[in-house]
Design an enzyme around this catalytic site. Structure first.
Site, PDB file in Angstrom:
ATOM      1  N   LYS A 227       0.864  -1.174   0.070  1.00  0.00           N
ATOM      2  CA  LYS A 227      -0.040  -0.157  -0.058  1.00  0.00           C
ATOM      3  C   LYS A 227       1.023   1.255  -0.074  1.00  0.00           C
ATOM      4  O   LYS A 227       0.434   2.100  -0.716  1.00  0.00           O
ATOM      5  CB  LYS A 227      -1.011  -0.049   1.178  1.00  0.00           C
ATOM      6  CG  LYS A 227      -2.229  -0.924   0.880  1.00  0.00           C
ATOM      7  CD  LYS A 227      -3.195  -0.756   1.913  1.00  0.00           C
ATOM      8  CE  LYS A 227      -4.316  -1.674   1.957  1.00  0.00           C
ATOM      9  NZ  LYS A 227      -5.327  -1.648   3.024  1.00  0.00           N
TER      10      LYS A 227
ATOM     11  N   LYS B 139      -3.649 -10.409  -6.479  1.00  0.00           N
ATOM     12  CA  LYS B 139      -4.713 -10.409  -5.810  1.00  0.00           C
ATOM     13  C   LYS B 139      -5.912  -9.707  -6.290  1.00  0.00           C
ATOM     14  O   LYS B 139      -5.683  -8.588  -6.622  1.00  0.00           O
ATOM     15  CB  LYS B 139      -4.652 -10.220  -4.307  1.00  0.00           C
ATOM     16  CG  LYS B 139      -5.773 -10.112  -3.425  1.00  0.00           C
ATOM     17  CD  LYS B 139      -5.366  -9.553  -2.098  1.00  0.00           C
ATOM     18  CE  LYS B 139      -5.870  -8.278  -1.640  1.00  0.00           C
ATOM     19  NZ  LYS B 139      -6.535  -7.834  -0.406  1.00  0.00           N
TER      20      LYS B 139
ATOM     21  N   LYS C 282     -10.717  -4.300  -5.128  1.00  0.00           N
ATOM     22  CA  LYS C 282     -11.465  -3.609  -5.621  1.00  0.00           C
ATOM     23  C   LYS C 282     -10.752  -2.219  -5.928  1.00  0.00           C
ATOM     24  O   LYS C 282     -11.171  -1.312  -6.611  1.00  0.00           O
ATOM     25  CB  LYS C 282     -12.505  -3.074  -4.701  1.00  0.00           C
ATOM     26  CG  LYS C 282     -12.135  -2.761  -3.250  1.00  0.00           C
ATOM     27  CD  LYS C 282     -12.760  -3.151  -1.984  1.00  0.00           C
ATOM     28  CE  LYS C 282     -12.331  -2.814  -0.798  1.00  0.00           C
ATOM     29  NZ  LYS C 282     -13.158  -3.786   0.261  1.00  0.00           N
TER      30      LYS C 282
HETATM   31  P1  ADP Z   1      -9.654  -5.528   0.534  1.00  0.00           P
HETATM   32  O1  ADP Z   1      -8.409  -6.226   0.832  1.00  0.00           O
HETATM   33  O2  ADP Z   1     -10.351  -6.066  -0.534  1.00  0.00           O
HETATM   34  O3  ADP Z   1      -9.254  -4.042   0.750  1.00  0.00           O
HETATM   35  P2  ADP Z   1     -10.541  -5.998   3.315  1.00  0.00           P
HETATM   36  O4  ADP Z   1      -8.876  -5.704   3.711  1.00  0.00           O
HETATM   37  O5  ADP Z   1     -11.438  -5.330   3.938  1.00  0.00           O
HETATM   38  O6  ADP Z   1     -10.697  -5.761   2.016  1.00  0.00           O
HETATM   39  O7  ADP Z   1     -10.540  -7.559   3.484  1.00  0.00           O
HETATM   40  C1  ADP Z   1     -11.745  -8.215   3.787  1.00  0.00           C
HETATM   41  C2  ADP Z   1     -11.504  -9.611   3.809  1.00  0.00           C
HETATM   42  O8  ADP Z   1     -11.558 -10.118   2.516  1.00  0.00           O
HETATM   43  C3  ADP Z   1     -10.184 -10.121   4.327  1.00  0.00           C
HETATM   44  O9  ADP Z   1     -10.690 -11.337   5.159  1.00  0.00           O
HETATM   45  C4  ADP Z   1      -9.367 -10.302   3.574  1.00  0.00           C
HETATM   46  O10 ADP Z   1      -8.368 -11.326   3.544  1.00  0.00           O
HETATM   47  C5  ADP Z   1     -10.312 -10.896   2.389  1.00  0.00           C
HETATM   48  N1  ADP Z   1      -9.795 -10.740   0.990  1.00  0.00           N
HETATM   49  C6  ADP Z   1      -9.634  -9.626   0.393  1.00  0.00           C
HETATM   50  N2  ADP Z   1      -9.217  -9.530  -0.745  1.00  0.00           N
HETATM   51  C7  ADP Z   1      -9.283 -11.281  -0.999  1.00  0.00           C
HETATM   52  C8  ADP Z   1      -9.046 -12.015  -2.021  1.00  0.00           C
HETATM   53  N3  ADP Z   1      -8.567 -11.454  -3.282  1.00  0.00           N
HETATM   54  N4  ADP Z   1      -9.066 -13.382  -1.854  1.00  0.00           N
HETATM   55  C9  ADP Z   1      -9.441 -13.795  -0.895  1.00  0.00           C
HETATM   56  N5  ADP Z   1      -9.956 -13.103   0.304  1.00  0.00           N
HETATM   57  C10 ADP Z   1      -9.695 -11.718   0.375  1.00  0.00           C
HETATM   58 NA    NA Z   2      -7.197  -6.885   2.735  1.00  0.00          NA
END
Ligand code: ADP
Ligand code: NA
Length: 326
Positions: free
Chosen positions: A113, A194, A197
């Site tokens: 990040k 990965k 969004k």
């Molecule tokens: P992001 O990573 O999309 O910004 P968050 O950090 O709020 O979202 O993560 C929310 C949940 O979604 C966490 O448990 C994270 O491990 C899971 N997660 C995020 N991206 C993925 C992905 N590409 N595959 C599987 N799990 C994911």
């Molecule tokens: Na995350």
């Protein structure tokens, strides 16, 4: 009751992807009967990068409505918004005074990040400490998250152990719970990164709130490879990712999927995968609309959730404050 505690949260930093769903949200549902579960919308984590206040407020209610639409039940689980429970910030501060700067600087998510944003704030570095506070406040035994959160759970365990040995037994040491298949869903356009969004290429991710047509289109456009062979292998990362998505929605194993499609080819597989995902998300998408419009219901859920969470969190916080000498 002496059921064990499950804790997890999702950031309201935008619309959720099927990666968030498969890696986290989907697995929250089934844990509700066997455990005492707390599911949080972590808005204080979201502000570790710049957020438009109006969007943050909207996204927070969107995530809450998605939780409920996916099947989280406020009669079984505590569902709340992080900023409504001040104990998170309070324990977070205490834990910050016990966390090595070097350990935070080594976190993969921070490094990724920090590269992406020009303006990096201390809050982004301290993100894992706040996450540790989230989890430890409730004496959680299990944390259902995607694989990207592994390091953060490690820090949480370290902090719990450090506190327990410096003062006395205070925190339960939590364990990570990742799904067998789909713990790391990859971008549909670049299977080496990965699904996220924040990907500038919208074809890289499917949002839970995308239309059915967009869902099908994005799957059709997903990268595979030119070998034409239907195998579940790291050398065919694009296909492997699509098989994982299929398995997560259909409940079939990757082996069963390979058997079914090895003589049919990528085109037919993608066609079917589009339907599997669209069908799998249809109930959630329909319920979301209804729930999201009912502001009074949403408010009653998060208010009740905050009350219950505060009660539990403050029990732990009082012990911590006493032990550190406050
Ligand atoms: P992001 O990573 O999309 O910004 P968050 O950090 O709020 O979202 O993560 C929310 C949940 O979604 C966490 O448990 C994270 O491990 C899971 N997660 C995020 N991206 C993925 C992905 N590409 N595959 C599987 N799990 C994911
Ligand atoms: Na995350």
């Amino acid at each position: 009751e002496d059921k064990k505690i499950v804790y997890s949260g999702i950031q309201p930093s935008g619309s959720l992807t099927i990666g968030n769903y498969i890696g986290a949200l989907k697995n929250f549902i089934g844990l509700q009967d066997e455990y005492n579960c707390l599911y949080c919308i972590v808005d204080m984590h979201a502000i570790t990068v710049a957020q438009e206040p109006k969007d943050l407020r909207k996204n927070t209610l969107d995530v809450l409505a998605l939780y409920l639409a996916a099947g989280l039940d406020p009669k079984k689980s505590i569902i709340y918004i992080q900023s409504h429970v001040p104990a998170h910030a309070e324990l977070g501060w205490v834990l910050n005074t016990m966390t090595g700067l070097g350990q935070l600087q080594r976190m993969t998510q921070f490094k990724d990040k920090a590269k992406k944003y020009t303006d990096v704030q201390a809050g982004l570095l301290n993100y894992p400490v706040l996450m540790a506070a989230d989890i430890l406040l409730y004496q959680s035994s299990f944390v259902p998250v995607g694989e990207d959160q592994k390091q953060h759970i490690e820090i949480t365990r370290d902090l719990a152990q450090r506190f327990n040995s410096r003062y006395s037994e205070t925190f339960t040491i939590p364990e990570i719970l990742t799904p067998k298949v789909g713990a790391r869903i990859m971008s549909l356009k670049d299977p080496s990164s990965k699904m996220s969004k924040s990907d500038p290429n919208k074809d890289g991710y499917i949002l839970l709130l995308d239309s059915e047509d967009d869902t099908r289109k994005k799957i059709k456009r997903a990268v595979t490879d030119s070998s034409g062979e239907f195998r579940y292998s790291d050398e065919q990362a694009g296909l492997k990712n699509l098989i994982n998505i299929h398995a997560s929605f259909s409940g079939m194993s990757p082996e069963e999927i390979v058997k079914k499609y090895e003589n049919l080819g990528y085109g037919e597989f993608k066609e079917d995968l589009g339907e599997v995902v669209v069908e799998g998300l249809r109930p959630l998408r329909e319920r979301f609309k209804e729930i999201r419009e009912d502001k009074a219901y949403l408010e009653s859920v998060y208010k009740e959730g905050a009350e219950k969470a505060s009660y539990l969190a403050n029990k732990t916080l009082r012990k911590v404050y006493k032990k550190v000498g406050f």
